[in-house]
Design a protein around this motif. Structure first.
Motif, PDB file in Angstrom:
ATOM      1  N   UNK A 241     -91.039 -12.924 -84.811  1.00 53.01           N
ATOM      2  CA  UNK A 241     -91.227 -13.301 -83.413  1.00 53.01           C
ATOM      3  C   UNK A 241     -92.364 -14.302 -83.253  1.00 53.01           C
ATOM      4  N   UNK A 242     -92.081 -15.352 -82.484  1.00 55.42           N
ATOM      5  CA  UNK A 242     -93.068 -16.393 -82.189  1.00 55.42           C
ATOM      6  C   UNK A 242     -92.638 -17.039 -80.882  1.00 55.42           C
ATOM      7  N   UNK A 243     -93.238 -16.582 -79.791  1.00 59.57           N
ATOM      8  CA  UNK A 243     -92.788 -16.976 -78.456  1.00 59.57           C
ATOM      9  C   UNK A 243     -92.846 -18.488 -78.248  1.00 59.57           C
ATOM     10  N   UNK A 244     -93.842 -19.173 -78.823  1.00 63.42           N
ATOM     11  CA  UNK A 244     -93.948 -20.623 -78.648  1.00 63.42           C
ATOM     12  C   UNK A 244     -92.785 -21.364 -79.316  1.00 63.42           C
ATOM     13  N   UNK A 245     -92.199 -20.740 -80.338  1.00 65.56           N
ATOM     14  CA  UNK A 245     -91.050 -21.337 -81.032  1.00 65.56           C
ATOM     15  C   UNK A 245     -89.735 -20.834 -80.443  1.00 65.56           C
ATOM     16  N   UNK A 246     -89.811 -20.051 -79.363  1.00 61.15           N
ATOM     17  CA  UNK A 246     -88.603 -19.558 -78.717  1.00 61.15           C
ATOM     18  C   UNK A 246     -87.955 -18.392 -79.453  1.00 61.15           C
ATOM     19  N   UNK A 247     -88.744 -17.658 -80.233  1.00 58.13           N
ATOM     20  CA  UNK A 247     -88.214 -16.513 -80.986  1.00 58.13           C
ATOM     21  C   UNK A 247     -88.857 -15.239 -80.455  1.00 58.13           C
ATOM     22  N   UNK A 248     -88.016 -14.325 -79.955  1.00 55.60           N
ATOM     23  CA  UNK A 248     -88.545 -13.067 -79.421  1.00 55.60           C
ATOM     24  C   UNK A 248     -88.077 -11.905 -80.280  1.00 55.60           C
ATOM     25  N   UNK A 249     -88.919 -10.887 -80.349  1.00 53.39           N
ATOM     26  CA  UNK A 249     -88.623  -9.703 -81.149  1.00 53.39           C
ATOM     27  C   UNK A 249     -87.485  -8.901 -80.533  1.00 53.39           C
ATOM     28  N   UNK A 250     -86.663  -8.347 -81.395  1.00 56.12           N
ATOM     29  CA  UNK A 250     -85.553  -7.504 -80.955  1.00 56.12           C
ATOM     30  C   UNK A 250     -86.067  -6.275 -80.203  1.00 56.12           C
ATOM     31  N   UNK A 251     -87.340  -5.913 -80.411  1.00 52.19           N
ATOM     32  CA  UNK A 251     -87.912  -4.753 -79.724  1.00 52.19           C
ATOM     33  C   UNK A 251     -88.629  -5.110 -78.424  1.00 52.19           C
ATOM     34  N   UNK A 252     -88.672  -6.395 -78.074  1.00 47.29           N
ATOM     35  CA  UNK A 252     -89.339  -6.808 -76.835  1.00 47.29           C
ATOM     36  C   UNK A 252     -88.511  -6.355 -75.631  1.00 47.29           C
ATOM     37  N   UNK A 253     -89.155  -6.160 -74.489  1.00 45.16           N
ATOM     38  CA  UNK A 253     -88.415  -5.710 -73.297  1.00 45.16           C
ATOM     39  C   UNK A 253     -87.251  -6.631 -72.918  1.00 45.16           C
ATOM     40  N   UNK A 254     -87.455  -7.938 -73.021  1.00 44.39           N
ATOM     41  CA  UNK A 254     -86.382  -8.862 -72.632  1.00 44.39           C
ATOM     42  C   UNK A 254     -85.204  -8.770 -73.604  1.00 44.39           C
ATOM     43  N   UNK A 255     -85.488  -8.679 -74.901  1.00 43.48           N
ATOM     44  CA  UNK A 255     -84.400  -8.576 -75.884  1.00 43.48           C
ATOM     45  C   UNK A 255     -83.656  -7.256 -75.726  1.00 43.48           C
ATOM     46  N   UNK A 256     -84.390  -6.174 -75.504  1.00 43.52           N
ATOM     47  CA  UNK A 256     -83.734  -4.874 -75.318  1.00 43.52           C
ATOM     48  C   UNK A 256     -82.818  -4.897 -74.098  1.00 43.52           C
ATOM     49  N   UNK A 257     -83.232  -5.610 -73.052  1.00 43.15           N
ATOM     50  CA  UNK A 257     -82.399  -5.706 -71.851  1.00 43.15           C
ATOM     51  C   UNK A 257     -81.154  -6.564 -72.105  1.00 43.15           C
ATOM     52  N   UNK A 258     -81.267  -7.543 -73.009  1.00 40.51           N
ATOM     53  CA  UNK A 258     -80.159  -8.482 -73.251  1.00 40.51           C
ATOM     54  C   UNK A 258     -79.118  -7.959 -74.245  1.00 40.51           C
ATOM     55  N   UNK A 259     -79.539  -7.181 -75.236  1.00 35.94           N
ATOM     56  CA  UNK A 259     -78.630  -6.726 -76.290  1.00 35.94           C
ATOM     57  C   UNK A 259     -77.431  -6.000 -75.676  1.00 35.94           C
ATOM     58  N   UNK A 260     -76.248  -6.423 -76.099  1.00 36.62           N
ATOM     59  CA  UNK A 260     -75.011  -5.793 -75.633  1.00 36.62           C
ATOM     60  C   UNK A 260     -74.404  -6.441 -74.399  1.00 36.62           C
ATOM     61  N   UNK A 261     -75.176  -7.277 -73.731  1.00 40.13           N
ATOM     62  CA  UNK A 261     -74.660  -7.956 -72.535  1.00 40.13           C
ATOM     63  C   UNK A 261     -73.864  -9.182 -72.965  1.00 40.13           C
TER      64      UNK A 261
END
Length: 158
Positions: free
Chosen positions: A113-133
């Motif tokens: 994960x590196x937010x400045x490079x546009x990479x977010x962790x699978x455990x971050x709140x936004x990724x958890x909300x997106x998975x499966x959608x």
């Protein structure tokens, strides 16, 4: 031991760092310790103590990388079918419905994960909300600043 998801690029980066540490950094610090020993009394030899400390950092990082690689479950998103669903490894384009800003994130492993490079962790709140959608869905993400609504504008396998 729990498997930790990791992209192919993340695994390659860790293997490259491990190769550098074992092939270049470790031999250099061993040579530095040998040089410092030649300067005499080790109790008051700052060069010796600095080299030993550096050696500790290098050995610790080598162990950490080896542990991460042994627990890694490498997922190549390019080999998975493109269903339009948000899964680990995909790149997601989101539209913030509160201010119409567009952001693009790739969902990666925790260590990548590196937010400045546009990479977010699978455990971050936004990724958890997106998975499966799916593309076109509206997702509500709870952030410290309140709830933020995003529309999934695109899902790409890169």
């Amino acid at each position: 031991m729990n498997k930790v998801p990791m992209t192919v690029a993340g695994e390659a980066r860790l293997r490259k760092e491990l190769e550098y540490l074992k092939g270049e950094a470790r031999p250099k610090v061993i040579a530095d310790i040998a040089d410092a020993r030649e300067h005499g009394d080790l109790k008051e030899n700052a060069e010796y103590h600095a080299a030993r400390e550096q050696q500790g950092f290098i050995e610790g990082r080598i162990k950490e990388i080896e542990s991460k690689l042994s627990a890694a479950q490498v997922i190549d998103v390019m080999k998975l079918p493109q269903t339009g669903k948000v899964i680990f490894g995909v790149t997601v384009e989101l539209i913030n419905l509160n201010n119409d800003e567009t952001v693009t994130y790739q969902i990666v492993g925790e260590d990548e994960a590196e937010i400045k490079a546009g990479k977010i962790s699978v455990t971050s709140p936004i990724a958890r909300a997106l998975i499966g959608k799916e593309e076109g869905d509206v997702v509500v993400v709870n952030t410290p600043g309140g709830e933020v609504e995003y529309e999934i504008a695109g899902v790409e396998h890169r």
